[in-house]
Design a protein around this motif. Structure first.
Motif, PDB file in Angstrom:
ATOM      1  N   THR A  51     -19.722  14.624  51.342  1.00 40.13           N
ATOM      2  CA  THR A  51     -21.300  14.511  52.431  1.00 40.13           C
ATOM      3  C   THR A  51     -22.196  14.057  52.617  1.00 40.13           C
TER       4      THR A  51
ATOM      5  N   ARG B 190     -29.837  15.577  59.945  1.00 38.14           N
ATOM      6  CA  ARG B 190     -28.197  15.641  60.494  1.00 38.14           C
ATOM      7  C   ARG B 190     -27.352  15.561  58.742  1.00 38.14           C
ATOM      8  N   TYR B 191     -26.291  15.495  58.777  1.00 34.94           N
ATOM      9  CA  TYR B 191     -25.100  15.806  57.641  1.00 34.94           C
ATOM     10  C   TYR B 191     -24.071  15.455  58.482  1.00 34.94           C
ATOM     11  N   TYR B 192     -23.208  14.574  57.722  1.00 36.83           N
ATOM     12  CA  TYR B 192     -22.400  13.535  57.184  1.00 36.83           C
ATOM     13  C   TYR B 192     -21.147  14.008  56.933  1.00 36.83           C
TER      14      TYR B 192
ATOM     15  N   ASP C 280     -19.708  13.335  61.584  1.00 36.26           N
ATOM     16  CA  ASP C 280     -20.004  14.270  61.937  1.00 36.26           C
ATOM     17  C   ASP C 280     -19.740  15.761  62.302  1.00 36.26           C
TER      18      ASP C 280
ATOM     19  N   GLU D 205     -19.183  17.431  65.479  1.00 38.27           N
ATOM     20  CA  GLU D 205     -18.271  16.557  66.975  1.00 38.27           C
ATOM     21  C   GLU D 205     -16.876  17.230  66.223  1.00 38.27           C
TER      22      GLU D 205
ATOM     23  N   PRO E 172     -29.179  21.909  61.858  1.00 44.23           N
ATOM     24  CA  PRO E 172     -28.193  21.651  63.237  1.00 44.23           C
ATOM     25  C   PRO E 172     -27.153  22.287  63.050  1.00 44.23           C
TER      26      PRO E 172
END
Length: 421
Positions: free
Chosen positions: A82, A88-90, A95, A98, A318
């Motif tokens: 991560t 934001r974070y992924y 994402d 999404e 988010p």
């Protein structure tokens, strides 16, 4: 000339001291880049990138084992799970919002563990482990909470699994799939229905099976979608306290059940997994008395307002934003959403702190008549997938590298022994 310098998979494996399949695992986790060689048949790797990875894994070249240990203790823990930046974070660069729109919790978890983008096998609880988890859960005292049941379920399921010490990536992923299913299916139902007569039977998604363990209210597509979204969004959030604990256990080569058990201990704290329960109680109070008196009471007592602000986000969490959007489609959530908004608006007069995911989880649990500990339970089930993703990384690193370097501040020796008689 540059292409001639590139390394084959076998050469990279030899340089890193790992198996070829581990090299591909590094690629899937974003730790190595690869591209097809001439003819498009084999992957090739940048030798400089391989050398940097070898440097991170083993310490400075020529420094020796002690130097490597000191470097690892003082330096960062590298992870490809991560990234959190710019509010934001992924997950592995993707994402999660999404992902939550496109895939289920099970699909995202399986992808994180295996890099397999195809739908994985169903999350089914092993019959022996599930029977053991239900038995120890039934033996708990009446005041035992849901997370208490998760902790004992992890121990019981481990004792029933003879291959728990197999730390190969695919075995660990299969173990994690069964453990998450055991967590959910071992919890008592609140809707009055008996547990499945067939131990380990798969009766829908993890979200659909978790729902009747958290509330007696009938499920509908909107509420189950909101719960599944919460599970996806909460899978991981970087090196939080429980995740560091999980990685330390994995560094000692603890099996996956023990890794999750260690992490569950850290979740118990009111500043981590239990934070949503505090927000739940606050929202229930706001629905009775209004936001003004409740906010004033918290501030007068010197208590933090639960569910507001996050040290990693300057403006908006988010995860909270997405969950609030999902809950807007649930009619019965409208009064609780209004209460949550009233808290943030009232507090913003002097404390410009946005809502965080704990307030969103509390909104879900209050609106659907779940108990205050429901948010912590959702968090623990979801984060188990993240802990396993981190454990899989740690199993590929040098053992015992996650070690804090302490500084002694006691009296200088020698000190006379105390009189203990």
């Amino acid at each position: 000339m540059a292409d001639q310098r590139r390394l084959t998979t076998r050469q990279v494996a030899a340089r890193l001291g790992v198996k070829p399949e581990t090299v591909y695992a590094y690629v899937s986790r974003g730790l190595l880049g690869s591209r097809r060689g001439p003819g498009g048949r084999a992957s090739t790797f940048d030798p400089d990138e391989v050398e940097r990875l070898a440097h991170r894994r083993r310490g400075r070249p020529g420094g020796g084992p002690a130097a490597a240990r000191e470097q690892d203790a003082a330096g960062p823990v590298y992870s490809g799970v991560t990234l959190i930046e710019d509010d934001r974070y992924y997950y592995r660069g993707v994402d999660p919002i999404e992902l939550a729109r496109r895939a289920s919790f099970e699909e995202v978890a399986w992808w994180l563990w295996t890099a397999d983008q195809r739908p994985g096998p169903p999350f089914a609880a092993p019959p022996d482990g599930l029977s053991a988890a239900r038995a120890v859960g039934d033996a708990l005292p009446a005041q035992a909470g849901l997370v208490d049941r998760l902790r004992v379920a992890a121990v019981a399921a481990a004792a029933a699994d003879p291959v728990r010490f197999d730390l190969r990536p695919r075995t660990v992923a299969a173990t994690a799939r069964g453990l998450i299913a055991t967590f959910v299916d071992a919890l008592p139902r609140r809707d009055g229905a008996p547990p499945s007569t067939q131990s380990g039977a798969v009766e829908g998604s993890i979200a659909a099976r978790l729902w009747p363990r958290l509330t007696a209210r009938p499920a509908d597509p909107h509420t189950v979608t909101a719960l599944d979204t919460a599970l996806v969004l909460l899978i991981d959030h970087g090196l939080a306290a429980s995740t560091v604990t999980a990685r330390a256990a994995a560094s000692a080569r603890a099996h996956p059940y023990a890794v999750v058990s260690a992490a569950l201990g850290a979740v118990e704290g009111p500043l981590h997994g239990a934070a949503s329960g505090l927000a739940h109680r606050m929202l229930a109070d706001v629905l009775e008395r209004g936001a003004g008196p409740v906010v004033a009471e918290h501030l007068r007592a010197g208590r933090r307002l639960p569910g507001l602000g996050h040290r990693l986000y300057r403006t908006t969490d988010p995860r909270a934003q997405v969950l609030f959007e999902r809950l807007a489609a649930v009619p019965e959530a409208a009064p609780v959403l209004a209460a949550a908004h009233a808290v943030t608006e009232t507090a913003a007069t002097h404390l410009p702190l946005p809502a965080n995911v704990d307030l969103a989880l509390a909104t879900l649990s209050v609106a659907t008549e779940m108990p205050p500990e429901a948010g912590e339970t959702i968090f623990a089930v979801a984060r188990t997938a993240g802990w396993i993703a981190h454990a899989l990384e740690e199993y590929e690193e040098r053992a015992l590298r996650v070690r804090v370097t302490g500084r002694y501040e006691g009296p200088p020796p020698p000190v006379p022994p105390p009189s203990l008689r």
